[in-house]
Each structure stands twice: as C-alpha cells, then as structure tokens.
Scaffold this active site. Structure first.
Site, mmCIF file in Angstrom:
data_model
loop_
_atom_site.group_PDB
_atom_site.id
_atom_site.type_symbol
_atom_site.label_atom_id
_atom_site.label_comp_id
_atom_site.label_asym_id
_atom_site.label_seq_id
_atom_site.Cartn_x
_atom_site.Cartn_y
_atom_site.Cartn_z
ATOM 1 N N TYR A 4 3.605 2.695 -0.347
ATOM 2 C CA TYR A 4 3.119 3.409 0.828
ATOM 3 C C TYR A 4 2.967 2.455 2.017
ATOM 4 O O TYR A 4 3.061 2.861 3.169
ATOM 5 C CB TYR A 4 1.795 4.105 0.510
ATOM 6 C CG TYR A 4 1.458 5.209 1.482
ATOM 7 C CD1 TYR A 4 2.327 6.283 1.682
ATOM 8 C CD2 TYR A 4 0.263 5.193 2.202
ATOM 9 C CE1 TYR A 4 2.017 7.299 2.568
ATOM 10 C CE2 TYR A 4 -0.049 6.204 3.087
ATOM 11 C CZ TYR A 4 0.828 7.260 3.267
ATOM 12 O OH TYR A 4 0.515 8.264 4.148
ATOM 13 N N LYS A 36 -2.991 5.651 8.171
ATOM 14 C CA LYS A 36 -3.718 6.855 7.786
ATOM 15 C C LYS A 36 -5.229 6.594 7.715
ATOM 16 O O LYS A 36 -6.030 7.498 7.967
ATOM 17 C CB LYS A 36 -3.211 7.384 6.446
ATOM 18 C CG LYS A 36 -1.813 7.970 6.503
ATOM 19 C CD LYS A 36 -1.747 9.241 7.334
ATOM 20 C CE LYS A 36 -0.411 9.943 7.164
ATOM 21 N NZ LYS A 36 -0.301 11.176 7.962
#
Length: 258
Positions: free
Chosen positions: A159, A166
């Site tokens: 990720y 995020k």
C-alpha cells in the site's frame, strides 16, 4: 420517521469519482439513488465518460460534470452547477485517490517530493476543498463522506505511500467535523475492505490482498461496492444525525484482527 418513505427521499447531493461500473462511487451513487435521493455526478477524465454514460439510466439520469480536482475552475463549476440546479445540497460523497505509479510501487522511504504532493493534493486536499465549497450550500446541514483504507493505521504490504496519505485524510475528517459541526454538517470516512476497482488494480499484488482479506475476515466474505453504498446511505440519512467524525469500517470485520 415515516417507515414507508425511501430513506433519502428529498435529499440532493453530489457523488464524485465515478469511473465505471466497478467503482466505489458508482456503488454509492446506485444505493443513494435507490433510496430516493437526487444526484449530481462528477468524473475526473474525459476518457471515463464512455464507461459512465451507460450507467446513468439506472441512476435516474443525473447531470454529469467533468471535474478534475486539480483544476480549481472545474471544482468550482461542479458546486455552482449544484447551486444552479437545486439551490442547496444535503450530501457529498468523495471517492477519489491517486498516486503516480513510480511512487505507489516504491518504498515510502523512496517517495519523490512531487509524487507525494500529487497524492496528497488529489487524495486528501481535494476533500478539504470540496468541504469548503459544499459548506455554503448545506444551508440545512448535511453530510460529507470520503473513502479511506485500513492501510492508514497499520502497515499493509504494497500500500506504500498511500498509507500516510490516507492517514492525513482521516485526520482531516476529524478536523472538518469539528469545524462544521455547529452548522449541522457531519463528516465521516468509510473504510472499505479490498474491492476490485480500477484504482485498486494499480496496487502491486492486489489480487493476493483481495483473496487474503476474504479468507481471514470474521464474516469471511469480500466486500462489494453495494456494501459501501449501503453504509453511505445510512450515514447520509437522518438516522445518523447524532454521528460525526467517524471512520466507518466496511471490511467484513478485518480491522479488528491483529
């Protein structure tokens, strides 16, 4: 509340980030429409339009507005379109994230300054900017929703830089909720489990992540875009009028595992 009425009957709002029939934005738009709301859709690139047009009939044939979130004029035009159409809005659903591939595939340690700036601008700042533009149109209060992922709080292999991005988005949700709460505007992030969208396909080894998630969640099933849409409906509805600043996990329980 009259249980015979659709949950979102009379509400009007914007969903941004629709790209095709597999996008989370489409899942949200579909469920929001099915529960009685009127929609305005924003999309990021002209290349997406041929994939979006066939979906419009099932969404009540909403207006479709090109909105590259890095272009201030296009952003302002989207909200002006909503103002001209309705005079006010009740909700905004933000389903937008992007990072250049070289930075997304690499270690956080190696992320370029430009790649980080682009990822933060499109994936995080665009939500802040949209909150600013939505505020004067939410004259009777409203709901702002964005999309996050568990990789914001735990290290998820591959990720990479989107984890810190995020995390910034989730912190923005809390501060926006504090800023706007006195006006009756509620702010949340939905955190879906892995879903096979066009954006997710850019994550290295995504298929392995998708399969592992389904096998190891308490409910042992993959999340769908409709599942996310159902939670979006609940958060937008008046049933959730006392909630704000939440990260709502739509991940079959994956986030509770160590």
């Amino acid at each position: 509340m009259d249980a015979s009425l659709p949950l979102l009957k009379g509400k009007k709002g914007i969903v941004v980030g629709i790209a095709n029939e597999n996008s989370i934005a489409y899942g949200c738009a579909k469920e929001i429409h099915n529960t009685g709301a009127e929609l305005l859709l924003g999309y990021g690139t002209e290349k997406s339009e041929p994939y979006i047009q066939p979906l419009l009939a099932d969404l009540g044939n909403p207006d479709l507005v090109l909105c590259d979130v890095t272009d201030d004029e296009q952003l302002e035009n989207l909200f002006q379109h909503a103002k001209d159409k309705w005079g006010k809005i009740d909700f905004l659903v933000h389903c937008i994230a992007f990072c250049p591939k070289d930075d997304l595939f690499g270690r956080v340690t190696d992320c370029s300054r430009e790649g980080f700036k682009i990822a933060m601008d499109i994936s995080c700042y665009s939500f802040i900017r949209m909150a600013h533009l939505a505020e004067p149109l939410m004259t009777d209060g409203g709901t702002l929703l964005t999309m996050t992922y568990y990789g914001s709080e735990k290290v998820v292999p591959n990720y990479n830089i989107m984890g810190p991005v995020k995390a910034a988005l989730e912190s923005s949700v809390r501060y926006l909720a504090s800023d706007l709460g006195s006006k009756g505007i509620r702010v949340h992030a939905l955190s879906p489990g892995p879903i096979k969208t066009r954006a997710a396909s850019g994550i290295d080894h995504f298929e392995a992540l998708l399969n592992a998630s389904a096998e190891h969640t308490p409910i042992q099933q993959q999340v769908t875009i409709e599942d996310v849409g159902d939670v979006a409906v609940g958060m937008i509805s008046d049933s959730a009028k006392s909630l704000t600043g939440h990260i709502a996990y739509v991940d079959s329980g994956y986030h509770i595992l160590g």
